[in-house]
Write a protein that holds these residues in place. Sequence first.
Motif, short mmCIF file in Angstrom:
data_model
loop_
_atom_site.label_atom_id
_atom_site.label_comp_id
_atom_site.label_asym_id
_atom_site.label_seq_id
_atom_site.Cartn_x
_atom_site.Cartn_y
_atom_site.Cartn_z
N MET A 1 2.62 -5.41 1.20
CA MET A 1 3.87 -5.60 1.92
C MET A 1 5.01 -5.08 1.07
N LYS A 2 6.04 -4.61 1.74
CA LYS A 2 7.22 -4.08 1.07
C LYS A 2 8.48 -4.69 1.67
N HIS A 3 9.49 -4.82 0.82
CA HIS A 3 10.82 -5.25 1.24
C HIS A 3 11.69 -4.00 1.23
N ILE A 4 12.23 -3.63 2.38
CA ILE A 4 13.14 -2.50 2.46
C ILE A 4 14.55 -3.03 2.60
N LYS A 5 15.42 -2.56 1.72
CA LYS A 5 16.84 -2.93 1.77
C LYS A 5 17.62 -1.63 1.93
N ALA A 6 18.35 -1.52 3.03
CA ALA A 6 19.15 -0.33 3.30
C ALA A 6 20.62 -0.72 3.35
N VAL A 7 21.44 0.02 2.60
CA VAL A 7 22.88 -0.17 2.60
C VAL A 7 23.46 1.01 3.37
N GLU A 99 4.11 -12.12 -1.77
CA GLU A 99 3.59 -13.11 -0.83
C GLU A 99 4.62 -13.38 0.26
N ALA A 100 4.12 -13.71 1.44
CA ALA A 100 4.97 -14.15 2.54
C ALA A 100 4.27 -15.31 3.25
N VAL A 101 5.02 -16.32 3.63
CA VAL A 101 4.47 -17.49 4.31
C VAL A 101 5.38 -17.83 5.49
N ARG A 102 4.79 -17.95 6.67
CA ARG A 102 5.55 -18.40 7.84
C ARG A 102 5.58 -19.92 7.79
#
Length: 113
Positions: A1-7, A99-102
């Motif tokens: 999984m990736k976190h994309i941050k766009a400004v 990690e990601a948890v709902r």
Amino acid sequence: MKHIKAVIKPEKLADVREALEREGCYRGVMISDIMGQGTQKGIIQAWRGEKFEMDLLPKVVIDMVVKDEDVPIIKSVLMKSARTGEIGDGKIFVYNVEEAVRIRTGEEGEAAI
């Protein structure tokens, strides 16, 4: 999984949202208004004959946590839809997500996003 941050520039937000929706990538998106400064170093504006230097400019941050295979598509969509060709168009950052948890269901990993 990736976190994309766009400004991006605030005036491009509607275009970016529509483009992400068309590609089926508009889910799990967080949008924040920010003030910032990059290599642009601000602008000088005149009001009633007085000049004012604005060194912090309004920007919008789009945060998304996505599957690894979706990253190239989302980067391409962001670059095409947010680009004006002028200085200050913004930046895209990609981070690893361990990690990601709902919270509601306890689902973990990609099932949580």
